[in-house]
Design a protein around this motif. Sequence first.
Motif, PDB file in Angstrom:
ATOM      1  N   ASN A 191       0.818  -1.202   0.000  1.00 42.67           N
ATOM      2  CA  ASN A 191       0.000   0.000   0.000  1.00 42.67           C
ATOM      3  C   ASN A 191       0.856   1.257   0.000  1.00 42.67           C
ATOM      4  OD1 ASN A 191      -2.442  -1.336  -0.065  1.00 42.67           O
ATOM      5  ND2 ASN A 191      -2.641  -1.418   2.157  1.00 42.67           N
TER       6      ASN A 191
ATOM      7  N   ILE B 215      -6.191   2.193  -5.970  1.00 36.52           N
ATOM      8  CA  ILE B 215      -6.141   2.489  -4.543  1.00 36.52           C
ATOM      9  C   ILE B 215      -7.538   2.741  -3.995  1.00 36.52           C
ATOM     10  CG2 ILE B 215      -5.260   4.096  -2.813  1.00 36.52           C
ATOM     11  CD1 ILE B 215      -2.817   4.505  -4.572  1.00 36.52           C
TER      12      ILE B 215
ATOM     13  N   SER C 154       0.822   4.024  -2.896  1.00 32.55           N
ATOM     14  CA  SER C 154       0.499   5.405  -2.550  1.00 32.55           C
ATOM     15  C   SER C 154       1.598   6.356  -3.015  1.00 32.55           C
ATOM     16  CB  SER C 154       0.307   5.534  -1.035  1.00 32.55           C
ATOM     17  OG  SER C 154      -0.767   4.736  -0.589  1.00 32.55           O
TER      18      SER C 154
ATOM     19  N   ARG D 159      -8.975  -0.632  -3.319  1.00 35.65           N
ATOM     20  CA  ARG D 159      -8.280  -1.366  -2.261  1.00 35.65           C
ATOM     21  C   ARG D 159      -8.479  -0.738  -0.886  1.00 35.65           C
ATOM     22  NH1 ARG D 159      -3.585  -4.591  -3.641  1.00 35.65           N
ATOM     23  NH2 ARG D 159      -2.693  -3.854  -1.687  1.00 35.65           N
ATOM     24  N   SER D 160      -8.536   0.602  -0.826  1.00 33.00           N
ATOM     25  CA  SER D 160      -8.467   1.283   0.466  1.00 33.00           C
ATOM     26  C   SER D 160      -9.640   2.190   0.778  1.00 33.00           C
ATOM     27  CB  SER D 160      -7.165   2.104   0.550  1.00 33.00           C
ATOM     28  OG  SER D 160      -6.037   1.278   0.343  1.00 33.00           O
TER      29      SER D 160
END
Length: 309
Positions: A2, A231, A6, A234-235
């Motif tokens: 991650n 992202i 990022s 996923r987040s």
Amino acid sequence: MNFLLSTAFVLCWSSGFIGAKLGAGSASAVTILMWRFLPLAVILIIITAARTSWRGLAVRDVARQAVIGVLSQSGYLLTVYYAIQLGVSSGTTALIDGVQPLVAGALAGPLLRQYVSRGQWLGLCLGVSGVVIVTRADAAAGTGVAWWAYLIPFLGMLSLVAATFLEGRSHRQVAPVVAMTAHCVTSAAIFTAFAISTGAAKPPAELAFWGAIIWLVALSTFGGYGLYWIILRRSGVTRVNTLMFLMAPVTAVWGALMFDEPFGAQTVIGLVVGLAAVVIVHRGDASSTRGREPDTERVETSRPAEYRA
């Protein structure tokens, strides 16, 4: 993983401002956007034509992705480029875009049922402060620009927020390469029609223009735009939008290295504050997840992946 995603996202998204500056001296905004997306759309169509990822998708699924493309690419980029063309500085544009995480965070609860903790709110507000510190001097220098020009990047920010929530409310998850193809084809059609109608379709012969196009396609579109949706899935909305706080200071560092733009104490302070905001939000998200009741966890897991924070 991650952290690496990022970091790559922040660098690639920030590269869009640098690429826009590289091409600004040789062509208008609409010309750059047309030639950024037209070849890319053709390449993506060829790549995805034989993929099985399209199977099972209904017409409404593809249409939804086309609308997301209009909002997240056409609407967002055209307003940002047009504002800069009117004289709004890149720092002011970055400041307005920096409000996006706060808007998205405020709407995440009622629209996506994603929990935003007090720690995350603290990080979001801190992130806004970091962006203000970095862009304050640049925003104050925007004299002589019509007042309504500053509303244009604000509309672009709202356009990207709308695209984010439209994707978040999708019940069918579309493969990233398929989604990007639909987005880029839609943008290519819009920008090409706009460029032809305004007589701006012919590209300049300067190598700087084509260098900027390659830069924007490779780093900004495949890198920044592609990683944005990865992202996000996923987040969640809060995390991916918090990373937007780092765009202004990172762009300032990049601009100082490539174009000898001023890089003073305010930029350093803003960068530190932005980094602190990201850490606070990410930690708040982790602690809130650990503190949930078992029943809440089961409900959260039962949702599609793009619904999870």
